[in-house]
Scaffold this motif. Sequence first.
Motif, PDB file in Angstrom:
ATOM      1  N   LYS A  75      35.003  55.087  43.235  1.00 10.17           N
ATOM      2  CA  LYS A  75      35.769  54.026  42.583  1.00 10.17           C
ATOM      3  C   LYS A  75      35.196  52.660  42.951  1.00 10.17           C
ATOM      4  N   LEU A  76      35.305  51.736  41.998  1.00 14.67           N
ATOM      5  CA  LEU A  76      34.921  50.346  42.196  1.00 14.67           C
ATOM      6  C   LEU A  76      36.141  49.611  42.731  1.00 14.67           C
ATOM      7  N   LEU A  77      36.104  49.247  44.018  1.00 17.36           N
ATOM      8  CA  LEU A  77      37.254  48.656  44.706  1.00 17.36           C
ATOM      9  C   LEU A  77      36.812  47.446  45.518  1.00 17.36           C
ATOM     10  N   ALA A  78      37.785  46.754  46.073  1.00 15.25           N
ATOM     11  CA  ALA A  78      37.482  45.689  47.022  1.00 15.25           C
ATOM     12  C   ALA A  78      36.944  46.324  48.302  1.00 15.25           C
ATOM     13  N   THR A 173      39.834  42.672  37.445  1.00 17.48           N
ATOM     14  CA  THR A 173      39.888  43.113  38.842  1.00 17.48           C
ATOM     15  C   THR A 173      40.515  44.509  38.907  1.00 17.48           C
ATOM     16  N   PHE A 174      40.079  45.316  39.865  1.00 16.34           N
ATOM     17  CA  PHE A 174      40.445  46.731  39.987  1.00 16.34           C
ATOM     18  C   PHE A 174      41.937  47.001  40.010  1.00 16.34           C
ATOM     19  N   SER A 175      42.727  46.127  40.559  1.00 19.58           N
ATOM     20  CA  SER A 175      44.151  46.384  40.776  1.00 19.58           C
ATOM     21  C   SER A 175      45.027  45.526  39.875  1.00 19.58           C
ATOM     22  N   LYS A 181      48.468  38.513  40.592  1.00 19.52           N
ATOM     23  CA  LYS A 181      48.550  37.439  41.592  1.00 19.52           C
ATOM     24  C   LYS A 181      47.407  36.450  41.451  1.00 19.52           C
ATOM     25  N   LEU A 182      46.227  36.926  41.100  1.00 20.18           N
ATOM     26  CA  LEU A 182      45.105  36.021  40.869  1.00 20.18           C
ATOM     27  C   LEU A 182      45.353  35.149  39.641  1.00 20.18           C
ATOM     28  N   ALA A 183      46.002  35.688  38.626  1.00 18.62           N
ATOM     29  CA  ALA A 183      46.285  34.930  37.401  1.00 18.62           C
ATOM     30  C   ALA A 183      47.200  33.741  37.685  1.00 18.62           C
TER      31      ALA A 183
END
Length: 186
Positions: A75-78, A173-175, A181-183
């Motif tokens: 998986k592509l994650l942080a 973003t993955f999550s 929250k970033l928005a």
Amino acid sequence: MTSLPPSAEHIRAVAEAYLARHPDERGSLTMLFAALVGADDPTSRKTFPAHVTCSAILINGERQVLHVLHKASKKLLAPGGHNEPSDQHLRDAALRELHEEAGIPPSAVVPLAGHEDIPLDIDVHVIDANPSRNEPAHHHVDFRWAFHLGTDHAVTLQEEEVDGYQWRPFATTFSPTVRAKLAQLT
């Protein structure tokens, strides 16, 4: 001097500070609070049915988030993972994992303003059983710490655990909870 992992009191204090900002998420963290009253170390990878992990949400100057492709999960994650005894605070684990997996040292990042001591997100997700490690299915309670890339620093992957990386815009973003929250950031 022996290093100790983050204490249950530290974890509880960080979680309560987070919940002061996101009181509607208290119900989703019941597994965390159950782990904190147990006798086992809540940061140990051998504590079941749930234990704490930490991730680094690294934001570059183009408002993109670093994602690494983990070999184990595909998986592509942080960048992130389990706490180690040398991680005295939860944020320390996120910074260590960022350095180990992506080669970006703590000196190259600065905490997101307003999130110096409070994670951007806390997520509870299921981890499938891993018979080769004698691990049952369990949950990770992932404390996701946000940082800005303060200096131009190249990503250098840890090839044993990571296959690749991408910088992705906030909107991809993955999550979903991190995206939301970033928005809200200005």
